[in-house]
Design a protein around this motif. Structure first.
Motif, short mmCIF file in Angstrom:
data_model
loop_
_atom_site.label_atom_id
_atom_site.label_comp_id
_atom_site.label_asym_id
_atom_site.label_seq_id
_atom_site.Cartn_x
_atom_site.Cartn_y
_atom_site.Cartn_z
N ALA A 218 1.26 -1.43 0.25
CA ALA A 218 -0.24 -0.05 0.12
C ALA A 218 0.51 1.07 0.50
O ALA A 218 0.56 2.24 -0.67
CB ALA A 218 -0.66 -0.10 1.59
N LEU A 219 1.83 1.29 0.50
CA LEU A 219 3.01 2.61 0.58
C LEU A 219 3.36 2.53 -0.26
O LEU A 219 3.63 4.12 -1.29
CB LEU A 219 4.17 2.02 1.95
N GLN A 220 3.90 1.32 -1.47
CA GLN A 220 4.45 1.26 -2.55
C GLN A 220 3.48 1.47 -3.64
O GLN A 220 3.38 2.88 -4.83
CB GLN A 220 4.96 -0.03 -2.60
N TYR A 221 2.02 1.56 -3.78
CA TYR A 221 1.65 1.97 -5.14
C TYR A 221 1.00 3.72 -4.13
O TYR A 221 0.50 4.29 -4.97
CB TYR A 221 0.48 1.46 -3.88
N ASP A 222 0.36 4.04 -2.73
CA ASP A 222 0.87 5.67 -2.56
C ASP A 222 1.50 6.03 -3.52
O ASP A 222 1.29 7.59 -4.07
CB ASP A 222 0.67 5.85 -1.05
N LEU A 223 3.53 5.57 -3.38
CA LEU A 223 3.99 6.57 -3.75
C LEU A 223 4.34 6.20 -5.74
O LEU A 223 4.04 7.60 -6.24
CB LEU A 223 5.28 5.71 -4.14
N ALA A 224 3.31 6.03 -5.71
CA ALA A 224 3.64 5.65 -7.72
C ALA A 224 2.35 6.82 -7.84
O ALA A 224 2.76 7.88 -9.04
CB ALA A 224 3.10 4.17 -8.31
N ALA A 225 1.40 6.86 -7.57
CA ALA A 225 0.00 8.01 -7.38
C ALA A 225 0.83 9.29 -7.47
O ALA A 225 -0.23 10.23 -7.70
CB ALA A 225 -0.79 7.31 -6.44
N ALA A 226 1.53 9.41 -6.09
CA ALA A 226 2.19 10.51 -6.41
C ALA A 226 3.21 11.05 -7.46
O ALA A 226 3.56 12.07 -7.27
CB ALA A 226 2.20 11.07 -4.86
N ILE A 227 3.15 10.46 -8.29
CA ILE A 227 4.39 10.77 -9.44
C ILE A 227 3.98 10.99 -10.31
O ILE A 227 3.06 9.33 -11.10
CB ILE A 227 5.86 10.16 -9.22
N PRO A 228 3.82 12.05 -11.29
CA PRO A 228 3.36 12.92 -12.47
C PRO A 228 3.38 10.92 -13.26
O PRO A 228 4.97 10.75 -13.68
CB PRO A 228 3.37 13.48 -12.71
N GLY A 229 2.70 10.35 -13.82
CA GLY A 229 2.77 9.61 -14.91
C GLY A 229 3.81 8.31 -14.36
O GLY A 229 3.69 7.03 -15.59
N ALA A 230 3.19 7.66 -13.29
CA ALA A 230 4.62 7.05 -12.66
C ALA A 230 4.18 5.53 -13.27
O ALA A 230 2.75 5.85 -13.11
CB ALA A 230 4.72 6.59 -12.16
N GLN A 231 4.08 4.17 -13.77
CA GLN A 231 4.10 3.33 -13.94
C GLN A 231 4.43 2.21 -12.72
O GLN A 231 5.30 2.40 -12.49
CB GLN A 231 4.75 2.55 -15.48
N THR A 232 3.25 1.29 -12.97
CA THR A 232 4.41 0.40 -12.15
C THR A 232 3.91 -1.76 -12.12
O THR A 232 3.91 -1.59 -13.22
CB THR A 232 2.79 -0.31 -10.21
N ALA A 233 5.03 -2.05 -11.52
CA ALA A 233 4.86 -3.23 -11.62
C ALA A 233 5.06 -3.64 -11.02
O ALA A 233 5.54 -3.99 -9.57
CB ALA A 233 5.95 -3.97 -12.66
#
Length: 264
Positions: A218-233
């Motif tokens: 959840a912390l990692q997804y929160d990080l991604a959500a706050a970065i413009p255009g970030a992708q996740t894997a």
């Protein structure tokens, strides 16, 4: 605080090609955290990493560690190797270090990969880091290694081992704890790059370790959500992808970097 680290942190350099800077986790080091995938990273990149004070060949410092100083040491290593531009790869505590470097030197960063990391730890992880710090400082290193094994290794892998195997692994971990562990874990507790995230301009990939109980997904997804255009894997791993899923971790990192290179 630019005086919070030695004049120059010990530098690791491998390979040739476009620059790739590595930032490691607390209580780790470049070899410890990236060694299993170093050959693959260096096959296409000039890979440069620095060991924080008290890790690898970098001496400890009496000063508290600061993200800005570590980020500047990482960029200084790139300068020393003649790298004008570079991708950044940050693991665990190395994530905030890499983020700070990306924000301080946006014109030089071609891509950003963040694995098993955070912008600010939550209460649960802060508690875990507090216990980690106290066990280290009081010399209870075997107990600390057992505690970290329970936190950092995914349940399926941990349950595949016998208690004797776990103890043997903990004994090995305890003997290898770097002297800078306490200061590095202290920085984990203080690090906060939430205000930096919106300013990141480099293409970013957040590699989420989905079985991670130290830095929850959840912390990692929160990080991604706050970065413009970030992708996740997603990576099915605990907090130690270099131990549990090194080949898949390498594939995710190099695949993203190759795609960014092809698009430039």
């Amino acid at each position: 605080m630019t005086n919070a680290v030695p004049t120059a942190c010990a530098r690791t350099v491998h390979g040739s090609g476009p620059g790739l800077l590595l930032a490691h986790g607390a209580g780790g080091g470049i070899d410890a955290n990236y060694g299993p995938i170093m050959e693959g990273l260096a096959a296409q990149h000039t890979v440069v990493g620095v060991d924080y004070p008290g890790s690898g060949h970098t001496p400890t410092t009496p000063m508290p560690l600061e993200l800005d100083a570590l980020a500047d040491q990482l960029v200084a290593a790139a300068d020393a190797e003649g790298l004008d531009t570079f991708a950044l790869c940050g693991y665990s505590l190395g994530g905030p270090v890499a983020i700070r470097a990306a924000v301080r030197h946006p014109q030089r960063v071609t891509a950003l990969v963040l694995s098993a990391t955070f912008a600010r730890v939550d209460t649960r992880t802060e508690l875990a880091a507090t216990i980690w710090h106290q066990l280290y400082d009081t010399g209870q290193h075997l107990l600390l290694a057992q505690y970290l094994t329970q936190l950092a290794v995914s349940a399926p892998l941990l349950n595949s081992l016998t208690p004797a195997q776990v103890r043997a692994a903990a004994e090995q971990t305890a003997s290898a704890l770097p002297p800078g562990t306490g200061a590095q874990v202290d920085l984990v507790r203080r690090a906060d790059v939430r205000d930096d995230l919106a300013a990141i301009t480099a293409p970013t990939l957040v590699v989420v370790t989905t079985a991670d109980t130290l830095i929850p997904a959840a912390l990692q997804y929160d990080l991604a959500a706050a970065i413009p255009g970030a992708q996740t894997a997603e990576l099915t791993s605990g907090h130690l992808p270099f131990l549990e899923q090194p080949n898949h971790w390498l594939e995710i990192i190099t695949g993203f970097l190759n795609r960014q290179r092809d698009q430039r």
